[in-house]
Design a protein around this motif. Sequence first.
Motif, mmCIF file in Angstrom:
data_model
loop_
_atom_site.group_PDB
_atom_site.id
_atom_site.type_symbol
_atom_site.label_atom_id
_atom_site.label_comp_id
_atom_site.label_asym_id
_atom_site.label_seq_id
_atom_site.Cartn_x
_atom_site.Cartn_y
_atom_site.Cartn_z
ATOM 1 N N ASP A 169 36.963 -49.312 21.260
ATOM 2 C CA ASP A 169 35.578 -49.782 21.192
ATOM 3 C C ASP A 169 35.378 -51.098 21.935
ATOM 4 N N ILE A 170 36.141 -51.286 23.017
ATOM 5 C CA ILE A 170 36.024 -52.509 23.809
ATOM 6 C C ILE A 170 34.945 -52.345 24.871
ATOM 7 N N GLY A 171 34.951 -51.238 25.583
ATOM 8 C CA GLY A 171 33.981 -51.023 26.650
ATOM 9 C C GLY A 171 34.153 -49.641 27.242
ATOM 10 N N GLN A 172 33.391 -49.362 28.320
ATOM 11 C CA GLN A 172 33.392 -48.022 28.911
ATOM 12 C C GLN A 172 33.964 -47.997 30.320
ATOM 13 N N THR A 173 34.093 -49.158 30.942
ATOM 14 C CA THR A 173 34.368 -49.201 32.381
ATOM 15 C C THR A 173 35.655 -49.948 32.698
ATOM 16 N N GLY A 189 29.350 -56.271 30.453
ATOM 17 C CA GLY A 189 28.651 -55.169 31.093
ATOM 18 C C GLY A 189 29.349 -54.689 32.358
ATOM 19 N N THR A 190 28.952 -53.485 32.780
ATOM 20 C CA THR A 190 29.615 -52.821 33.905
ATOM 21 C C THR A 190 29.499 -53.613 35.203
ATOM 22 N N ASP A 191 28.279 -54.087 35.507
ATOM 23 C CA ASP A 191 28.071 -54.757 36.794
ATOM 24 C C ASP A 191 28.974 -55.974 36.952
ATOM 25 N N LYS A 192 29.069 -56.794 35.912
ATOM 26 C CA LYS A 192 29.883 -58.000 36.028
ATOM 27 C C LYS A 192 31.367 -57.673 36.139
ATOM 28 N N ALA A 193 31.796 -56.622 35.454
ATOM 29 C CA ALA A 193 33.206 -56.227 35.558
ATOM 30 C C ALA A 193 33.521 -55.780 36.987
ATOM 31 N N ASP A 230 24.811 -51.802 43.915
ATOM 32 C CA ASP A 230 24.733 -53.167 44.452
ATOM 33 C C ASP A 230 25.987 -53.964 44.093
ATOM 34 N N SER A 231 26.411 -53.850 42.845
ATOM 35 C CA SER A 231 27.608 -54.574 42.409
ATOM 36 C C SER A 231 28.836 -54.072 43.158
ATOM 37 N N MET A 232 28.900 -52.749 43.363
ATOM 38 C CA MET A 232 30.045 -52.189 44.091
ATOM 39 C C MET A 232 30.061 -52.659 45.541
ATOM 40 N N ILE A 233 28.897 -52.739 46.151
ATOM 41 C CA ILE A 233 28.834 -53.222 47.531
ATOM 42 C C ILE A 233 29.314 -54.674 47.591
ATOM 43 N N THR B 190 45.151 -65.087 31.854
ATOM 44 C CA THR B 190 44.636 -65.542 30.565
ATOM 45 C C THR B 190 43.527 -66.581 30.714
ATOM 46 N N ASP B 191 43.740 -67.573 31.585
ATOM 47 C CA ASP B 191 42.775 -68.674 31.677
ATOM 48 C C ASP B 191 41.390 -68.165 32.079
ATOM 49 N N LYS B 192 41.339 -67.282 33.064
ATOM 50 C CA LYS B 192 40.039 -66.793 33.517
ATOM 51 C C LYS B 192 39.366 -65.923 32.471
ATOM 52 N N ALA B 193 40.153 -65.171 31.717
ATOM 53 C CA ALA B 193 39.557 -64.347 30.655
ATOM 54 C C ALA B 193 38.939 -65.250 29.590
ATOM 55 N N ILE B 194 39.634 -66.327 29.251
ATOM 56 C CA ILE B 194 39.111 -67.276 28.251
ATOM 57 C C ILE B 194 37.817 -67.917 28.757
ATOM 58 N N ARG B 195 37.846 -68.390 30.017
ATOM 59 C CA ARG B 195 36.664 -69.047 30.576
ATOM 60 C C ARG B 195 35.476 -68.087 30.655
ATOM 61 N N ARG B 196 35.766 -66.819 30.929
ATOM 62 C CA ARG B 196 34.681 -65.845 31.049
ATOM 63 C C ARG B 196 33.903 -65.731 29.742
ATOM 64 N N ALA B 197 34.610 -65.724 28.620
ATOM 65 C CA ALA B 197 33.927 -65.623 27.332
ATOM 66 C C ALA B 197 32.930 -66.771 27.180
#
Lengths: 277, 277
Positions: A169-173, A189-193, A230-233, B190-197
Amino acid sequence: MSSSIGLIAGMGVLPLHVADEASTRGLKVIAIAFPGLTDPSLERIVGETFWLKLGQLEKAISIFKSHGVEKIVMAGKIEKSNLLKIWNLRPDGRALRMIRSLKDWRDDTILAAIAEEFRKDGILIDEITPWAGKLMASSGVLTKRAPNDIQWKDIAFGRTMARGIGALDIGQTVVVKNAAVIAVEAIEGTDKAIRRAGELGVSNTVVVKMAKPQQDMRFDVPGIGPSTIDSMIAARARVLAIETGKTMITDFSETVRKADGAKISIVGIPVDGPVTE
Amino acid sequence: MSSSIGLIAGMGVLPLHVADEASTRGLKVIAIAFPGLTDPSLERIVGETFWLKLGQLEKAISIFKSHGVEKIVMAGKIEKSNLLKIWNLRPDGRALRMIRSLKDWRDDTILAAIAEEFRKDGILIDEITPWAGKLMASSGVLTKRAPNDIQWKDIAFGRTMARGIGALDIGQTVVVKNAAVIAVEAIEGTDKAIRRAGELGVSNTVVVKMAKPQQDMRFDVPGIGPSTIDSMIAARARVLAIETGKTMITDFSETVRKADGAKISIVGIPVDGPVTE
């Protein structure tokens, strides 16, 4: 049998599609909308629209009841980050009691609790798929360009990873390349990932978005659209694989046009079994 | 019994610690270092240092063999993003053959293949823990401040999530709050994952870093240090939970001093069983 249907309208064009489909079937649509989230043009295609804050649960239920609504559809994303900012919700008494009874803040827990509140007042939440069938991804390659052999392997690998993080239950992408996971979607969200993988300097990636194994199709059906491309590009990603029959494509023609223009492949893949054409 | 030990020295202070420990035991240290990655001060505490490119596998093996080295330790991170930029590696013939034989690009696959190349020439890779025992996280609360009850619950939840993504070989770290996963570490570290939150606007989070269930302690032992706390301060995270006996703390006193200054809790937790004090 009620001749009206309720609509809880989140972000994007999906609520418009559902309202349109319901109207086509001759149903009157009673919509709850949220300022800053819901597309205001919804008002032009539904019978009545009521603008509420996210926390006005009591009010939403009483609006539906007073209009004889027995079945509702939840359409359009309400980002979890909005729900986490609990003091911006302005929860009413009923929402507060519901929030206090939550055993945790997982998507499924929150949405099940909301559904239960509606159910107590005789209002059932319907799955969205019957109201958005035209938007669901079909199977196979949807773009001019098809993935190459290495990309098909990464699609299969990414599917396993996406289902793994979905089961938690963390995410889908997930964004993958050469059988390594470059980025995992959590609440961002998907776009930021997708964009993050590009920012990490890894291009030519494969993006895989799957429904969670336990996904409740009444809520939060996986979706993609032009902004995904757009995010993929921006991230120089090459392939987008989505689960057939469980992923909605908002604005199909624009999504495929953008993908074709950027030589990106979009493919609909099954939940298991072979993924190649 | 050889009186020398090989050291493949990646980033950070860990190679210095291992070299120091080996010297204390009377062993001569033969180090392979990488410009731009390895701390140059390593040269002051080891017998001989050879500066190579990451892809010079043949050369590394011949250096160790010519110095009678039969056992080596790999210490200090070599970020996977460096390995992914394959044409920057300048792989020699042996590295190229090894790379071509890889069935995928997962950490475990790459490192096992490297270990196998060394093994063919009679060189074994030792686990790092015996050479860095002083750096391994002990159990319980390591800071002035202890987590509160809600944070202890999130530590337990985060442990389950971190072990889940570790089992998928995605990463070691998750950032959680109120039983929701805010960020998952993949290759960004790890550092970037923490900062992202923090960038997502979610503060007062709990960071959990666990070894992967199948973690090979010869390679890539989980680590934290002052930069981890810097990232937590930037993200306004509150608690850092790390796996006891499997997580290294580089510069323990500075790490705890920084955490105490920011009222952050650091706790060592077991791989399973209760996590409360």
